[in-house]
Design a protein around this motif. Structure first.
Motif, PDB file in Angstrom:
ATOM      1  N   SER A 100      21.575 -91.804 -26.622  1.00  0.00           N
ATOM      2  CA  SER A 100      20.409 -91.401 -25.857  1.00  0.00           C
ATOM      3  C   SER A 100      20.822 -90.368 -24.820  1.00  0.00           C
ATOM      4  O   SER A 100      21.968 -90.351 -24.357  1.00  0.00           O
ATOM      5  N   TRP A 101      19.857 -89.487 -24.515  1.00  0.00           N
ATOM      6  CA  TRP A 101      20.055 -88.500 -23.471  1.00  0.00           C
ATOM      7  C   TRP A 101      21.004 -87.382 -23.882  1.00  0.00           C
ATOM      8  O   TRP A 101      21.329 -86.511 -23.119  1.00  0.00           O
ATOM      9  N   LYS A 152      16.273 -84.242 -26.845  1.00  0.00           N
ATOM     10  CA  LYS A 152      17.070 -85.311 -26.243  1.00  0.00           C
ATOM     11  C   LYS A 152      16.340 -86.627 -26.411  1.00  0.00           C
ATOM     12  O   LYS A 152      15.332 -86.860 -25.739  1.00  0.00           O
ATOM     13  N   THR A 154      15.145 -90.340 -25.850  1.00  0.00           N
ATOM     14  CA  THR A 154      15.152 -91.116 -24.613  1.00  0.00           C
ATOM     15  C   THR A 154      15.735 -92.512 -24.817  1.00  0.00           C
ATOM     16  O   THR A 154      15.981 -93.212 -23.857  1.00  0.00           O
ATOM     17  N   SER A 155      15.895 -92.923 -26.077  1.00  0.00           N
ATOM     18  CA  SER A 155      16.536 -94.217 -26.296  1.00  0.00           C
ATOM     19  C   SER A 155      17.593 -94.059 -27.387  1.00  0.00           C
ATOM     20  O   SER A 155      17.753 -92.984 -27.953  1.00  0.00           O
ATOM     21  N   SER A 189      13.293 -80.447 -19.584  1.00  0.00           N
ATOM     22  CA  SER A 189      12.728 -81.692 -20.114  1.00  0.00           C
ATOM     23  C   SER A 189      11.760 -81.537 -21.294  1.00  0.00           C
ATOM     24  O   SER A 189      11.190 -82.503 -21.738  1.00  0.00           O
ATOM     25  N   SER A 360       4.628 -91.493 -24.031  1.00  0.00           N
ATOM     26  CA  SER A 360       5.822 -92.312 -23.824  1.00  0.00           C
ATOM     27  C   SER A 360       5.976 -93.307 -24.955  1.00  0.00           C
ATOM     28  O   SER A 360       4.994 -93.803 -25.486  1.00  0.00           O
ATOM     29  N   SER A 827       8.985 -93.424 -16.990  1.00  0.00           N
ATOM     30  CA  SER A 827       9.499 -93.401 -18.354  1.00  0.00           C
ATOM     31  C   SER A 827      10.313 -92.147 -18.629  1.00  0.00           C
ATOM     32  O   SER A 827      11.149 -92.117 -19.519  1.00  0.00           O
ATOM     33  N   LYS A 828      10.040 -91.082 -17.858  1.00  0.00           N
ATOM     34  CA  LYS A 828      10.754 -89.838 -18.114  1.00  0.00           C
ATOM     35  C   LYS A 828      12.056 -89.760 -17.333  1.00  0.00           C
ATOM     36  O   LYS A 828      12.812 -88.815 -17.468  1.00  0.00           O
ATOM     37  N   PRO A 830      15.838 -90.715 -16.292  1.00  0.00           N
ATOM     38  CA  PRO A 830      16.995 -91.292 -16.976  1.00  0.00           C
ATOM     39  C   PRO A 830      17.401 -92.607 -16.308  1.00  0.00           C
ATOM     40  O   PRO A 830      16.933 -92.920 -15.210  1.00  0.00           O
ATOM     41  N   GLN A 834      22.873 -92.846 -17.599  1.00  0.00           N
ATOM     42  CA  GLN A 834      22.694 -91.489 -18.128  1.00  0.00           C
ATOM     43  C   GLN A 834      22.968 -90.466 -17.034  1.00  0.00           C
ATOM     44  O   GLN A 834      23.580 -89.423 -17.283  1.00  0.00           O
TER      45      GLN A 834
END
Ligand SMILES: *[C@@H]1O[C@H](CO)[C@@H](O)[C@H](O)[C@H]1NC(C)=O
Ligand SMILES: *[C@@H]1O[C@H](CO)[C@@H](O)[C@H](O)[C@H]1NC(C)=O
Ligand SMILES: *[C@@H]1O[C@H](CO)[C@@H](O)[C@H](O)[C@H]1NC(C)=O
Ligand SMILES: *[C@@H]1O[C@H](CO)[C@@H](O)[C@H](O)[C@H]1NC(C)=O
Ligand SMILES: *[C@@H]1O[C@H](CO)[C@@H](O)[C@H](O)[C@H]1NC(C)=O
Ligand SMILES: *[C@@H]1O[C@H](CO)[C@@H](O)[C@H](O)[C@H]1NC(C)=O
Ligand SMILES: *[C@@H]1O[C@H](CO)[C@@H](O)[C@H](O)[C@H]1NC(C)=O
Ligand SMILES: *[C@@H]1O[C@H](CO)[C@@H](O)[C@H](O)[C@H]1NC(C)=O
Ligand SMILES: *[C@@H]1O[C@H](CO)[C@@H](O)[C@H](O)[C@H]1NC(C)=O
Ligand SMILES: *[C@@H]1O[C@H](CO)[C@@H](O)[C@H](O)[C@H]1NC(C)=O
Length: 874
Positions: A100-101, A152, A154-155, A189, A360, A827-828, A830, A834
């Motif tokens: 993630s990330w 990227k 997110t999980s 982002s 999300s 939710s956005k 990190p 991260q």
């Protein structure tokens, strides 16, 4: 351009010969040959590229395999000759494990090739998690379609889904993932959709792996009015973008030396936002009287310049913010300056469009809970794929979720597995669905006892367990007001009289409970009520703070940590030296036994609470130990005198240093990054290393203290939870924290979570970068940075005290990271882990600048050059 790209990609390149000696490994690559028949070898090495392809079978639960009729398009490379198609279900998803990330290049290709003999080209949608990525229209793109994105996740789990939009059947040929260096293709982002990527060469095959480490595909492209120059010498390609050396060895210049070199493209969407990455290297052997210098223009406006490409070494020109084109028509021109004797040159370039993914994903804990429930009952429902809650029309059967705002992660509120043939016990993972309101497990074959945890799930309003084979007795905790419980039709389940009363007329279970077991139940119930009564009494009957409580219980172990008030007076020399004013009272310098220096925080009386609560709190804090957390040495609780005694931090707090107040020195960029990293490590420990996890609640520069060697430690953690008030900077309401650092989402929802600390941390990071006030003239620091960023100028953002001494790449990344942390939507943001990995990368960048002794540092305005850093420096 895209259609020819896919065609090339698939056709067997006649020239390229794969050398079995692989120079680069394929670490992190996922290369799926979709629909590869089960009886064929997997994984296998594709002979043209050397890529290690494997079957997609273990990455997806449904679909069928088909083989295309290649005659129409020519001889295809093996991975493109088979498809997986999806006659069943609306949404079918690949589930891929990713870091993630981390930025990834994700590429999917689709070729119909009349695999079913029906000659009906399908049209369908492709989703990335809950968001639509593209419409795949093979009716138009008859030779196949290719989509590619830089994204990227997110999980750690990436869902790539094919979604039916009409009658035709979705299919896929290949799916590929390549991890990409995070420091390149930075895009605020959003994600970047590939528009086209060109290698300016007259003829010859296109490039991909292994000529390109990231396996980007570079399409050969050349214009009539251009001249080709090339070199056989090695060209250094070692900047962040690492364009393939083979692409840099050839370049185009306009034949008419005074004419511009023009590249043009257009898009059906006139509002599209673009990022251009242009790669240059001087590959001609220039004479002493020759110069090459040119400016770049974007739709006629100066974009960057002048530029002189470095000799045999790459420079990448890119913009920090996206550009638009009037009427959807874009033109970039390179025009030589009047001192230039040579025409402009360009080796390769890439164009991407910005793609936003607003929806999300469902809260990660809910997703893993529901997957675990599905696994424990071996459920394989066709629509239980992809995100459980969103998009709403594809929500999993039997679920209902909160999803009113796209930017807030949906939560699962209903789980209805009625009549689903469930066997075994009630799955423990259910308790992880912390917002569950309705649970229906009726008409299954569930056995075992009704678990205690159901009673402890405060969100539950309805539980239906009718028609199962449950036994034992009902847990007391289920007898809670406002909970409707249905248990009829479980012959082995004992329901006590009191439970029966609670259940009212909803159950009519035959009385099977023996007198003895009923007595036990009643005793427990009585004890429970007595205990409850006592508990609430203890809360009301707390001794007033004036009366000294007797300390003889759990504090015993920590008695050495307990100081009397007279000892406190002695250690602070009657409160002689004030260190500062904290959130909960004054802080004084002190020393224990004349040696160990301490900071004594005298808690103001308004912040006092019951002794038991204070004790519990201090007990907890005494147990927390981490090198980046200020440790609590002891406490004092005597009459109305409350004090906390901490280790002393000689260099004060970060706020003083940033403001230069009290004669504090200005700290340089490298040390700022180090302080940011250490503070992040402290927070990460509170969030993930403590049991129970702690939320700091008051992350701010004044709470980051520095020891004698400038090591950062967080102060005041765990306090605001129980110590309210005492200072004007604290809102004297239920919301704890400091104005300006408060998570807006927390303010709205009053739900506090680790991500609220991440927000505060983001604000701290912005202060460290900019040294601007958190709030000025009604403008928050995030707004100020956001609007300054729009102008794309990093130098205006950075603290002028730094005097420009920083690696601009590390600065950009830090700004981007800070803005992600301070995103209004949790939710956005990190996680702290991260944040830590990104900060480490920033430090690596800055270190290499320092090591290069501040070499040539391009500080162009919105347009940035990424020059080759040379071998050995990375
Ligand atoms: C291909 O990848 C698989 C794992 O996916 C690995 O086990 C195998 O060794 C690889 N083959 C080669 C030749 O690299
Ligand atoms: C498909 O490929 C054929 C043969 O190469 C070509 O003639 C045709 O123009 C292509 N169609 C599209 C839409 O690209
Ligand atoms: C790609 O790399 C291989 C091995 O280095 C080389 O032989 C080949 O010529 C390269 N391909 C192109 C198109 O430059
Ligand atoms: C070369 O380009 C310049 C500038 O665009 C133009 O004025 C000139 O006519 C061109 N020369 C030829 C031979 O095309
Ligand atoms: C540059 O120098 C070479 C000789 O070294 C000469 O032949 C040429 O005409 C010169 N070119 C210009 C533009 O002065
Ligand atoms: C980043 O995104 C935000 C929100 O989409 C936007 O307001 C801001 O201008 C963007 N910044 C840059 C540098 O593109
Ligand atoms: C080159 O152009 C600049 C401005 O564009 C001008 O100031 C300068 O005088 C010009 N130099 C020559 C040698 O023509
Ligand atoms: C799902 O929940 C929403 C409110 O959260 C409610 O309005 C809706 O009716 C529910 N849908 C179903 C199918 O239960
Ligand atoms: C659960 O689903 C069944 C049908 O599958 C329905 O009859 C029942 O009412 C649902 N339960 C709840 C609580 O909505
Ligand atoms: C329920 O499970 C029990 C024990 O596993 C079994 O004997 C019984 O046949 C099952 N009943 C149904 C309807 O599946």
């Amino acid at each position: 351009m895209e259609s020819s790209l896919v065609l090339w990609l698939m056709l067997i390149a006649t020239l390229a010969i794969f050398h079995s000696v692989q120079s680069q490994d394929q670490q992190g690559f996922i290369s799926l040959d979709c629909g590869l028949p089960a009886n064929e070898q997997s994984p296998y090495i594709e002979t043209n590229t050397g890529l290690n392809f494997s079957s997609d079978a273990t990455f997806i639960q449904g679909g069928k395999t088909g083989k295309i009729q290649a005659s129409s398009v020519g001889r295809l490379m093996k991975p493109y000759t088979t498809v997986r198609y999806f006659p069943d279900g609306t949404r079918n998803c690949y589930s891929l494990n990713v870091q993630s990330w981390r930025r990834h290049l994700i590429r999917a290709t689709f070729t119909y090739g009349n695999y079913d003999g029906l000659n009906i080209q399908p049209v369908f949608d492709l989703y990335l998690g809950p968001n639509r990525w593209a419409t795949i229209d093979l009716e138009t793109m008859v030779n196949g379609s290719l989509v590619e994105i830089l994204h990227k996740p997110t999980s750690n789990s990436l869902q790539v889904c094919l979604v039916k939009t009409g009658k035709t059947i979705p299919l896929i040929s290949t799916l590929e993932l390549r991890p990409v260096e995070n420091g390149c293709y930075i895009s605020n982002s959003s994600s970047l959709n590939l528009h086209h990527r060109s290698n300016l060469i007259k003829s010859g095959s296109n490039l991909r792996y292994s000529n390109d480490t990231y396996d980007r595909v570079w399409e050969s492209y050349f214009k009539m009015e251009w001249n080709q120059i090339s070199t056989t010498l090695d060209v250094d390609n070692s900047n962040k973008y690492e364009p393939p050396k083979d692409a840099l060895k050839v370049s185009a210049t306009p034949t008419n030396a005074s004419a511009p070199l023009t590249i043009e493209w257009s898009s059906a969407n006139p509002d599209a936002q673009y990022y251009l990455y242009a790669h240059f290297a001087e590959i001609q052997d220039l004479q002493a009287n020759q110069t090459r210098e040119f400016n770049s223009f974007w739709n006629g406006e100066l974009y960057h310049g002048p530029l002189t490409p470095p000799k045999l070494s790459v420079t990448t020109l890119f913009s920090k913010s996206p550009r638009t084109c009037d009427g959807g028509k874009c033109s970039v021109q390179l025009i030589r300056t009047n001192i230039s004797t040579l025409p402009p040159l360009l080796n390769a370039y890439e164009v991407y469009t910005v793609i936003k993914f607003p929806q999300s994903e469902t809260e990660e804990t809910d997703v893993s809970a529901i997957r675990s429930i599905a696994a424990s009952y071996a459920l394989s429902r066709i629509n239980w794929q992809g995100d459980p809650c969103v998009p709403q029309r594809l929500r999993w059967d039997g679920l209902n979720c909160t999803n009113t705002v796209v930017s807030i992660p949906p939560r699962i509120t209903t789980l209805n597995l009625s009549s689903s043939g469930l066997t075994g016990t009630i799955a423990a993972a259910i308790q992880s669905l912390t917002q569950l309101e309705i649970l229906d497990l009726s008409n299954n074959n569930l056995t075992g006892e009704v678990p205690e945890f159901l009673g402890n799930m405060q969100s539950l309003l309805v539980i239906n367990l009718r028609g199962n084979n449950l036994n034992g007795s009902l847990p007391q905790a289920l007898q809670r007001k406002g909970l409707e419980l249905f248990v009829k039709g479980n012959p082995g389940l004992r329901v006590s009289d009191s439970s029966r009363k609670q259940l009212k007329n909803k159950v009519s279970v035959p009385i099977v409970a023996s007198v003895a077991s009923a007595a036990v139940v009643i005793t427990v119930l009585v004890l429970f009520l007595v205990f409850r009564k006592k508990r609430s009494k203890t809360v009301e009957d707390l001794p007033p703070p004036q009366s000294t409580p007797t300390v003889n219980d759990t504090f015993a172990n920590n008695n050495s940590r307990k100081f009397t008030y007279s000892e406190v007076i002695k250690m602070t020399n009657n409160f002689q030296r004030v260190l500062g004013k904290g959130g909960f009272g004054m802080v004084y310098h002190g020393s224990i036994n004349g040696s160990e220096q301490v900071a004594v925080k005298l808690l103001s009386q308004s912040s006092t609470q019951g002794y038991k609560e204070f004790k519990a709190e201090v007990d907890l804090l005494l147990r927390v130990h981490h090198t980046n957390l200020v440790s609590l040495v002891g406490y004092c609780f005597e009459g109305h005198h409350l004090a906390l005694i901490y280790e002393f931090m000689p260099n004060g707090d970060l706020k003083q240093h940033l403001s230069g107040n009290e004669g504090r020195s200005i700290i340089n960029w490298r040390i700022r990054l180090q302080i940011a990293l250490e503070a992040a490590l402290g927070l990460e420990y509170l969030h993930t290393g403590c049991t129970p996890p702690m939320v700091h609640r008051d992350v701010k520069t004044a709470n980051i203290l520095l020891d004698e060697s400038f090591k950062a430690k967080l102060a005041d953690f765990g306090l605001s939870r129980s110590f309210q008030g005492g200072n004007e900077s604290h809102e004297l309401t239920v919301i704890a924290g400091t104005h300006g650092y408060l998570d807006p989402e927390y303010v709205c929802t009053r739900r506090l979570a680790e991500k609220s600390d991440v927000y505060g941390y983001g604000v701290v990071l912005l202060e460290m970068i900019t040294n601007q006030p958190v709030i000025s003239e009604k403008c928050h620091i995030t707004e100020w940075v956001g609007s300054t960023l729009k102008r794309g100028d990093i130098t205006n953002i950075m603290d002028p005290n730094l005097g420009g001494a920083y690696d601009s790449n590390s600065a950009w990344r830090a700004v981007e990271l800070a803005m992600a942390c301070a995103d209004p939507f949790s939710s956005k943001r990190p996680t702290m882990s991260q944040v830590i990995s990104e900060l480490k990368d920033c430090i690596v960048c800055e270190n290499s600048r320092i090591n290069n002794n501040g070499g040539l540092e391009p500080q162009q305005m919105s347009i940035v050059l990424d020059t080759s850093v040379g071998p050995g420096a990375r």
